[in-house]
Write a protein that holds these residues in place. Structure first.
Motif, PDB file in Angstrom:
ATOM      1  N   ASP A  67      16.313   1.718  20.674  1.00  0.00           N
ATOM      2  CA  ASP A  67      16.676   0.469  21.344  1.00  0.00           C
ATOM      3  C   ASP A  67      18.106   0.121  20.953  1.00  0.00           C
ATOM      4  O   ASP A  67      18.567   0.509  19.877  1.00  0.00           O
ATOM      5  CB  ASP A  67      15.715  -0.652  20.940  1.00  0.00           C
ATOM      6  N   TRP A  76      21.886  -1.216  17.264  1.00  0.00           N
ATOM      7  CA  TRP A  76      21.203   0.027  17.657  1.00  0.00           C
ATOM      8  C   TRP A  76      20.101   0.299  16.647  1.00  0.00           C
ATOM      9  O   TRP A  76      20.287   0.091  15.444  1.00  0.00           O
ATOM     10  CB  TRP A  76      22.204   1.174  17.688  1.00  0.00           C
ATOM     11  N   PRO A  97      24.495   5.310  22.488  1.00  0.00           N
ATOM     12  CA  PRO A  97      23.849   5.462  23.800  1.00  0.00           C
ATOM     13  C   PRO A  97      24.884   5.539  24.913  1.00  0.00           C
ATOM     14  O   PRO A  97      25.976   5.005  24.800  1.00  0.00           O
ATOM     15  CB  PRO A  97      23.008   4.188  23.930  1.00  0.00           C
ATOM     16  N   ARG A  98      24.489   6.234  25.972  1.00  0.00           N
ATOM     17  CA  ARG A  98      25.354   6.269  27.168  1.00  0.00           C
ATOM     18  C   ARG A  98      25.089   5.006  27.954  1.00  0.00           C
ATOM     19  O   ARG A  98      23.958   4.783  28.410  1.00  0.00           O
ATOM     20  CB  ARG A  98      25.039   7.500  27.996  1.00  0.00           C
ATOM     21  N   GLN A  99      26.098   4.198  28.084  1.00  0.00           N
ATOM     22  CA  GLN A  99      25.927   2.950  28.804  1.00  0.00           C
ATOM     23  C   GLN A  99      26.288   3.145  30.265  1.00  0.00           C
ATOM     24  O   GLN A  99      27.291   3.765  30.587  1.00  0.00           O
ATOM     25  CB  GLN A  99      26.772   1.847  28.182  1.00  0.00           C
ATOM     26  N   THR A 100      25.438   2.627  31.122  1.00  0.00           N
ATOM     27  CA  THR A 100      25.699   2.726  32.554  1.00  0.00           C
ATOM     28  C   THR A 100      26.475   1.493  32.996  1.00  0.00           C
ATOM     29  O   THR A 100      26.223   0.380  32.515  1.00  0.00           O
ATOM     30  CB  THR A 100      24.382   2.826  33.338  1.00  0.00           C
ATOM     31  N   ASP A 117      21.665  -2.834  21.850  1.00  0.00           N
ATOM     32  CA  ASP A 117      22.247  -3.985  22.518  1.00  0.00           C
ATOM     33  C   ASP A 117      23.316  -3.469  23.474  1.00  0.00           C
ATOM     34  O   ASP A 117      24.369  -2.988  23.034  1.00  0.00           O
ATOM     35  CB  ASP A 117      22.864  -4.931  21.482  1.00  0.00           C
ATOM     36  N   PRO A 118      23.091  -3.551  24.788  1.00  0.00           N
ATOM     37  CA  PRO A 118      24.061  -3.002  25.741  1.00  0.00           C
ATOM     38  C   PRO A 118      25.387  -3.761  25.762  1.00  0.00           C
ATOM     39  O   PRO A 118      26.385  -3.239  26.253  1.00  0.00           O
ATOM     40  CB  PRO A 118      23.342  -3.106  27.089  1.00  0.00           C
ATOM     41  N   LYS A 119      25.430  -4.949  25.189  1.00  0.00           N
ATOM     42  CA  LYS A 119      26.667  -5.744  25.181  1.00  0.00           C
ATOM     43  C   LYS A 119      27.568  -5.424  23.990  1.00  0.00           C
ATOM     44  O   LYS A 119      28.715  -5.847  23.954  1.00  0.00           O
ATOM     45  CB  LYS A 119      26.329  -7.232  25.184  1.00  0.00           C
TER      46      LYS A 119
END
Length: 185
Positions: free
Chosen positions: A32, A147, A181-184, A34-36
């Motif tokens: 998991d 992360w 992580p690869r962020q989209t 945090d995408p921000k």
């Protein structure tokens, strides 16, 4: 006619049993993040053990070394002091003893002439020891986790210190495979 009923019942029950048994297996690994969080700014890291980690000192050092090695191979710089790091990798280990290892079920049908029969059998095999290794990455300034990854593994019988090191290197490598992580867009 009776034989066809038994075959029909078997064809209906068997897929249901397979579905139920495969549905019982939960996820053994989780990731998991945090995408921000601006992960592209990460450069230098420090590794620490969670204060409540449940592991002996030698295996703790093996996990520490595996994290350092894996992150350095990804291009991050290791710092021996928290003050020089812009992210911290904290690891936590939980050992769970006497976990039931497998549940099995058997189903059988048979017939002889006009007579038929069936049977169902179940068994639980001996218990095993499992370990969960969790790695959390957090910002040293805000102390917020950005992360996290965890994996549950069956503890094998270690034959030597080298097999222990290989085990922990493999688990840590698998956990950090998805970091960053690869962020989209």
């Amino acid at each position: 006619m009776r034989r066809y009923k038994m075959i029909t019942v078997a064809l209906l029950i068997l897929p249901s049993l397979i579905f139920m048994l495969t549905g019982c297996a939960g996820p053994r690994e989780s990731v998991d993040f945090d995408p921000k969080f601006p992960m592209e700014k990460l450069m230098a890291f420090f590794v620490t053990q969670s204060p409540d980690a449940n592991i002996d000192p030698l295996n703790s050092q093996r996990i520490h070394d595996a994290i350092v090695h894996t992150l350095q191979n990804k291009g991050y710089e290791y710092t021996s002091a928290e003050t020089g790091a812009n992210f911290i990798a904290s690891y936590h280990v939980t050992i769970v003893k006497n976990v039931p290892s497998n549940f099995s079920i058997g189903f059988g049908l048979g017939s002889f002439g006009y007579h038929g029969g069936g049977g169902i059998g179940t068994s639980i095999t001996p218990t095993i020891n499992e370990t969960e290794i969790r790695i959390d990455m957090f910002d040293p300034k805000t102390r917020r986790v950005f992360w996290s990854a965890g994996k549950v593994e069956t503890l094998p019988k270690f034959e030597s210190p080298e097999t222990r090191a290989r085990f922990f290197n493999t688990v840590v490598s698998q956990l950090l495979e998805k970091f960053p992580p690869r962020q989209t867009p």
